[in-house]
Design a protein around this motif. Structure first.
Motif, PDB file in Angstrom:
ATOM      1  N   TYR A 171       0.805  -1.219   0.000  1.00  0.00           N
ATOM      2  CA  TYR A 171       0.000   0.000   0.000  1.00  0.00           C
ATOM      3  C   TYR A 171       0.842   1.274   0.000  1.00  0.00           C
ATOM      4  CZ  TYR A 171      -3.536  -3.430   1.323  1.00  0.00           C
ATOM      5  OH  TYR A 171      -4.365  -4.529   1.366  1.00  0.00           O
ATOM      6  N   GLY A 172       2.139   1.129   0.032  1.00  0.00           N
ATOM      7  CA  GLY A 172       3.033   2.286   0.006  1.00  0.00           C
ATOM      8  C   GLY A 172       4.465   1.790  -0.028  1.00  0.00           C
ATOM      9  N   TYR A 173       5.327   2.467  -0.761  1.00  0.00           N
ATOM     10  CA  TYR A 173       6.692   1.995  -0.952  1.00  0.00           C
ATOM     11  C   TYR A 173       7.691   2.900  -0.242  1.00  0.00           C
ATOM     12  CZ  TYR A 173       6.595   5.679  -4.524  1.00  0.00           C
ATOM     13  OH  TYR A 173       6.448   6.888  -5.169  1.00  0.00           O
ATOM     14  N   THR A 174       8.844   2.352   0.054  1.00  0.00           N
ATOM     15  CA  THR A 174      10.013   3.124   0.442  1.00  0.00           C
ATOM     16  C   THR A 174      11.039   2.995  -0.687  1.00  0.00           C
ATOM     17  OG1 THR A 174      11.210   1.311   1.515  1.00  0.00           O
ATOM     18  CG2 THR A 174       9.601   2.514   2.866  1.00  0.00           C
ATOM     19  N   SER A 175      12.107   3.753  -0.607  1.00  0.00           N
ATOM     20  CA  SER A 175      13.142   3.638  -1.638  1.00  0.00           C
ATOM     21  C   SER A 175      13.777   2.254  -1.641  1.00  0.00           C
ATOM     22  CB  SER A 175      14.209   4.719  -1.416  1.00  0.00           C
ATOM     23  OG  SER A 175      13.679   6.003  -1.701  1.00  0.00           O
ATOM     24  N   GLU A 176      13.753   1.590  -0.472  1.00  0.00           N
ATOM     25  CA  GLU A 176      14.333   0.253  -0.386  1.00  0.00           C
ATOM     26  C   GLU A 176      13.506  -0.786  -1.135  1.00  0.00           C
ATOM     27  OE1 GLU A 176      14.119   2.365   2.148  1.00  0.00           O
ATOM     28  OE2 GLU A 176      16.262   2.720   2.478  1.00  0.00           O
ATOM     29  N   ASP A 177      12.263  -0.465  -1.475  1.00  0.00           N
ATOM     30  CA  ASP A 177      11.411  -1.401  -2.210  1.00  0.00           C
ATOM     31  C   ASP A 177      11.689  -1.401  -3.716  1.00  0.00           C
ATOM     32  OD1 ASP A 177       9.923  -2.293   0.046  1.00  0.00           O
ATOM     33  OD2 ASP A 177       8.741  -0.439  -0.016  1.00  0.00           O
ATOM     34  N   TRP A 178      12.575  -0.526  -4.168  1.00  0.00           N
ATOM     35  CA  TRP A 178      12.871  -0.402  -5.591  1.00  0.00           C
ATOM     36  C   TRP A 178      14.199  -1.088  -5.918  1.00  0.00           C
ATOM     37  CZ3 TRP A 178      10.037   2.803  -9.185  1.00  0.00           C
ATOM     38  CH2 TRP A 178       8.933   3.468  -8.602  1.00  0.00           C
ATOM     39  N   THR A 179      14.273  -1.701  -7.096  1.00  0.00           N
ATOM     40  CA  THR A 179      15.530  -2.244  -7.597  1.00  0.00           C
ATOM     41  C   THR A 179      15.823  -1.616  -8.957  1.00  0.00           C
ATOM     42  OG1 THR A 179      14.414  -4.135  -8.615  1.00  0.00           O
ATOM     43  CG2 THR A 179      15.276  -4.427  -6.384  1.00  0.00           C
ATOM     44  N   PHE A 180      17.083  -1.413  -9.212  1.00  0.00           N
ATOM     45  CA  PHE A 180      17.545  -0.775 -10.451  1.00  0.00           C
ATOM     46  C   PHE A 180      18.595  -1.665 -11.089  1.00  0.00           C
ATOM     47  CE2 PHE A 180      20.215   1.986 -12.991  1.00  0.00           C
ATOM     48  CZ  PHE A 180      19.309   2.854 -13.620  1.00  0.00           C
ATOM     49  N   THR A 181      18.382  -2.046 -12.343  1.00  0.00           N
ATOM     50  CA  THR A 181      19.313  -2.912 -13.055  1.00  0.00           C
ATOM     51  C   THR A 181      19.734  -2.246 -14.357  1.00  0.00           C
ATOM     52  OG1 THR A 181      18.146  -4.851 -12.179  1.00  0.00           O
ATOM     53  CG2 THR A 181      19.678  -5.208 -14.020  1.00  0.00           C
TER      54      THR A 181
END
Length: 371
Positions: free
Chosen positions: A263-273
């Motif tokens: 229901y809401g994200y933090t920056s830690e929930d994102w991955t960058f490849t």
């Protein structure tokens, strides 16, 4: 030395569950903002809400609020069928409104809002808070600057679970008062974020079904989407998925970016490849992130008050909100007509302008009558 601006004064109409998220976000922005008054038909509920959030004045209808309070913004946190009349009332009173999703029940209502906004010059904004988290804003900036290359492919999934009891609330699961199922009321936040990154959609081919839930509306929809820039995406919305997740994946020519949350994200929930040979982009991605801050109403409210204080137009305005709502209407039209729907095709007297169901829901026991 400049004189500090007095606090923004806001009102809240509706004191149910979602209004608590608004009030908590507003309190976190104090002393920049204060809640001047709240409205609810249920006086006991309104009083309890006012006590919890230290609000002095309680009203039983919106007209009393507008007549007695000088407001910079009013939050409309009521059931969906009331959003349009309350937003129009706010515009006529000269007060900008921030409306919970969906902004309106139909494209026709959105056009009615746009007409009154043109007459009054008072904006109507929609709550699409996922656009405003730090990672989403950073992604939008990198994509907009072309640093990630051309957008190619996206996956947008809102796979949630709601038991039958969830629909005991009278306005849930009904076309006439909620507007639709998970496409309108749940997945809309996710695909709005998709559009804010990938741009305008151009056509959609979709399915919708009522698999399990005791509703008039769908409990599942799936769509294949083409964008004006020729990117492609899949969009899935479900209320029958025991393993709940909200997932967005963006594949650009130079990198893949993915977020998994609920229901809401933090920056830690994102991955960058990054793509092979472009590993330096990982450092660029890391530059714009915060840590541990959950995306939510506070992010959008801060952006709104920043814009109002600077005399600028805040987001998300009616044009953007209509583009997102048009996708929901096109999903239903495609599913129920068995045809691809192009952006702008639903217009004029088309039944899907008047109602998200179009009056042709295949599982309806009798032919529906449009509202």
């Amino acid at each position: 030395m400049s004189t500090p601006r007095p606090p923004f004064r806001v009102g809240i109409i509706g004191t149910g569950g979602i209004a608590h998220a608004h009030a908590e976000a507003l309190q976190s922005l104090a002393p920049r903002v204060e809640i001047a008054g709240v409205v609810d038909l249920d006086r006991a509920r309104a009083d309890a809400f006012a006590d919890r959030f230290d609000v002095d004045r309680v009203y039983l209808d919106a007209a009393e609020l507008f007549a007695n309070e000088r407001l910079d913004l009013v939050h409309i946190c009521t059931p969906p069928q009331t959003h349009t009349p309350l937003a129009i009332q706010a515009m006529r009173a000269g007060v900008p409104s921030l409306v919970e999703k969906p902004t309106a029940l139909s494209l026709g209502e959105m056009d009615e809002l746009a007409a009154v906004q043109e007459q009054t010059g008072v904006p109507v904004l929609t709550v699409f808070q996922h656009r405003f988290g730090a990672a989403a804003r950073h992604l939008a900036a990198l994509a907009g600057a072309g640093e990630l290359g051309r957008p190619l492919v996206a996956t947008c999934e809102t796979l949630w679970h709601r038991p039958d009891e969830y629909f005991d609330v009278p306005w849930r699961g009904r076309w006439d008062v909620e507007g639709g199922g998970p496409t309108m009321g749940h997945g809309i936040h996710q695909f709005d974020l998709l559009f804010s990154i990938f741009g305008r959609w151009s056509e959609v081919s979709a399915f919708a079904a009522r698999q399990l839930r005791p509703t008039d509306t769908e409990d599942v929809s799936m769509a294949l989407v083409r964008f004006e820039n020729d990117a492609l995406a899949t969009v899935a919305n479900s209320l029958v998925s025991p393993h709940e997740t909200s997932r967005l994946r963006f594949d650009f020519a130079h990198a893949s970016v993915e977020v998994r949350h609920l229901y809401g994200y933090t920056s830690e929930d994102w991955t960058f490849t990054p793509a092979p040979g472009l590993e330096h982009l990982a450092a660029r991605w890391a530059e714009g992130l915060d840590s541990g801050v959950v995306s939510g109403h506070r992010d959008q409210l801060r952006a709104i008050f920043d814009a109002l204080g600077a005399g600028e137009s805040p987001g998300v305005g009616l044009a953007d909100a209509r583009h997102t709502l048009e996708f929901a209407a096109a999903t239903y039209a495609s599913a129920f007509r068995g045809a691809t729907i192009h952006a702008g095709e639903l217009a004029g007297d088309d039944p899907f302008v008047r109602s998200m169901s179009g009056g042709i829901v295949p599982w309806a026991p009798v032919k529906q009558v449009l509202a």
